[in-house]
Design an enzyme around this catalytic site. Structure first.
Site, mmCIF file in Angstrom:
data_model
loop_
_atom_site.group_PDB
_atom_site.id
_atom_site.type_symbol
_atom_site.label_atom_id
_atom_site.label_comp_id
_atom_site.label_asym_id
_atom_site.label_seq_id
_atom_site.Cartn_x
_atom_site.Cartn_y
_atom_site.Cartn_z
ATOM 1 N N TYR A 1 0.944 -1.139 -0.107
ATOM 2 C CA TYR A 1 -0.460 -0.219 0.366
ATOM 3 C C TYR A 1 1.059 1.518 -0.229
ATOM 4 O O TYR A 1 0.644 2.214 0.856
ATOM 5 C CB TYR A 1 -1.076 -0.101 1.186
ATOM 6 C CG TYR A 1 -2.074 -1.161 2.173
ATOM 7 C CD1 TYR A 1 -2.161 -1.983 0.988
ATOM 8 C CD2 TYR A 1 -1.456 -1.418 3.291
ATOM 9 C CE1 TYR A 1 -2.797 -3.457 1.188
ATOM 10 C CE2 TYR A 1 -2.136 -2.822 3.142
ATOM 11 C CZ TYR A 1 -2.359 -3.315 2.215
ATOM 12 O OH TYR A 1 -3.268 -4.783 2.746
ATOM 13 N N HIS A 2 2.041 1.823 -0.247
ATOM 14 C CA HIS A 2 2.595 2.371 -1.429
ATOM 15 C C HIS A 2 2.885 3.185 -2.648
ATOM 16 O O HIS A 2 4.105 3.229 -2.821
ATOM 17 C CB HIS A 2 3.910 2.121 -0.142
ATOM 18 C CG HIS A 2 4.118 1.649 0.945
ATOM 19 N ND1 HIS A 2 4.668 1.430 1.734
ATOM 20 C CD2 HIS A 2 2.800 2.103 2.141
ATOM 21 C CE1 HIS A 2 4.562 0.998 2.665
ATOM 22 N NE2 HIS A 2 3.534 1.625 3.193
#
Length: 535
Positions: free
Chosen positions: A472-473
């Protein structure tokens, strides 16, 4: 579209996430400036947002999550990977795991070397300090009075402490502060929490006093569909809400804070992007910007799972009992856990420089497919992600309508020399080594993923292709730089037009070595000064 007279705003901020909330707070501090903050999602009222352990439930709440999926990834067995992103006041800072990390000074010096002038470490450190309210107090690397509360965990599962012990047994240093003089080592994360509750940027920067400012308007349920332009200058934003459809003018600037997916999508829908692709969708071209949506990067993550021989982790907690205990005891107990309590930074044997190239997140539960696939029994999970991928992806439009999700081709493991896959194999090897240490002997059950502990490099590569997921980056899709191909200049102004900036993770030239929330807050803090200085 509504014909009512539009109120007058100096700045219209699109997206009330990790950056938008910061800008709304800082810009509206000037009582002579009027600010409108637009957020597509609802207010952050849900109790699971504020109880840290509630993040396990937030993933399933589609009302506050964009719930994106990538295109089929050829190097990951053709799988579509799930990309959750916050669609709520506070954005992804309202649904993330709250780990507070910044990366290392060399990450920001690299940005400057790539053309992001003014974003080197010594220039950005004051903005990290200004944003941070660390419960441990202030020092040369930490702030104590900033709006974003950072604290030690109130509750730590015994399995997380076993992990730290195992990491030391595996030869990694114990590290009590990943944002201190040395990043490498294993330890417990500090988290963005205040008094045992999540401290999102909505909580941190849109406090009661800020929300009461007469010159700040916050509108939720407001989906921006287009930025308007007059004579090459951004003149306003078209958006829809339960009250109708509106065109809101901006006297000074439009500030786009949608994140690495939504910001390039809205730019392209507004006519700023690759001209040929826009014309195919019958979108009038305002400025031909071929790199909008390009340079997309993400931390790819592989999970190693073991069963536990006794019930010690979080697999079978009663959610109602945890919530009752949390509120009854004044924000104490397992409800204060961020789930990913421990972790670390490791320099693998193939790291190209002195920086750690692997980040670890330990979870005292079995986590498969982002927790969407519930496994029976009890166990524990060690995430490992490659911090500096060489592969690049791209965001493109699926249509000319804001209601259609853009195409997300993450480009995982597509670097020509295959270095990213080699690093992912190292991620799996490091994880396996730590979980094999004596600290886990009393609780270690059978391996779950991978199901065997004797895999060769080829076997680990197949494991990565079959099971790796996003951590999730996503960043980089509106890259900043001095070169004319960069989407924004070092002052975050969109090239080719006036009155428009992008302020979010999409402007990062490269991924920092860690979780991305704190760096986004820093970017917004510095952007507020750049905007104010421009008048």
């Amino acid at each position: 579209m509504s014909r009512r007279p539009a109120p007058v705003y100096d700045y219209v901020i699109v997206g009330a996430g990790s950056a938008g909330c910061v800008l709304a707070h800082r810009l509206s501090a000037d009582p002579h400036v009027r600010v409108l903050l637009l957020e597509a999602g609802p207010r952050d009222w849900h109790p699971f947002i504020h109880m840290p352990a509630g993040l396990a439930k937030l993933m399933h709440l589609r009302r506050i999550n964009w719930n994106y999926d990538t295109t089929p990834q050829a190097e990951l067995d053709g799988r579509r990977l799930w990309w959750p992103r916050g669609r709520v006041l506070g954005g992804s800072s309202s649904i993330n795991a709250m780990c507070y990390t910044r990366g290392v000074p060399a990450d920001y010096d690299e940005w400057a070397a790539l053309g992001a002038t003014g974003w080197h470490w010594q220039a950005v450190l004051p903005y990290f300090l200004r944003s941070e309210g660390n419960a441990r107090g202030a020092d040369a690397l930490h702030g104590a009075t900033g709006p974003l509360s950072v604290s030690d965990l109130r509750h730590v599962n015994p399995l997380s402490r076993l992990y730290v012990e195992a990491g030391v047994q595996a030869g990694h240093a114990a590290n009590a502060d990943f944002n201190g003089p040395e990043q490498q080592g294993v330890g417990l994360y500090q988290v963005t929490q205040r008094d045992g509750a999540r401290c999102s940027t909505a909580v941190a920067y849109l406090d009661a006093a800020t929300r009461a400012r007469p010159n700040l308007t916050i509108e939720t349920g407001a989906l921006a569909s287009r930025i308007t332009f007059e004579r090459g200058r951004a003149s306003g934003v078209v958006y829809s809400s339960p009250r109708g459809a509106f065109h809101q003018p901006a006297l000074r600037e439009v500030l786009l804070c949608g994140g690495a997916i939504n910001s390039p999508q809205l730019l392209m829908l507004s006519g700023v992007g690759p001209a040929e692709a826009l014309r195919r969708l019958k979108i009038p071209v305002v400025h031909d910007a071929p790199q909008v949506g390009a340079n997309l990067q993400d931390h790819l993550d592989i999970c190693t799972l073991h069963r536990a021989t006794r019930r010690i982790g979080y697999d079978r907690l009663n959610d109602a009992a945890v919530a009752f205990d949390y509120y009854l005891r004044g924000r104490r107990g397992p409800g204060t856990s961020n789930i990913a309590e421990a972790g670390g930074f490791v320099r693998s044997r193939i790291a190209p420089d002195a920086r750690a190239d692997i980040q670890l997140h330990f979870v005292p539960a079995m986590l498969d497919d982002h927790g969407r696939h519930r496994l029976p029994g009890d166990g524990y999970t060690l995430h490992a992600c490659a911090l500096r991928p060489r592969s690049r992806g791209r965001i493109t439009l699926a249509s000319g309508r804001i209601g259609d999700a853009p195409r997300i081709d993450a480009g995982y493991l597509t670097d020509p020399d295959g270095f990213d896959l080699k690093t992912m194999i190292e991620c799996a090897r490091v994880s396996r080594d730590i979980l094999a240490q004596p600290a886990f002997d009393a609780v270690r059950g059978a391996p779950v993923f991978p199901p065997r502990s004797d895999l060769s490099d080829a076997g680990l590569a197949a494991f990565v292709r079959a099971k790796a997921e996003s951590v999730y980056h996503p960043v980089g899709s509106c890259r900043m730089g001095r070169d004319t191909a960069a989407v924004v200049d070092p002052a975050l102004r969109v090239r080719g037009v006036d009155g428009l900036r992008v302020v979010d993770a999409s402007v990062m030239p490269t991924l920092p070595g860690g979780n991305t929330n704190a760096p986004v807050v820093m970017i917004a803090e510095r952007a507020a000064d750049l905007i104010r200085d421009a008048g």
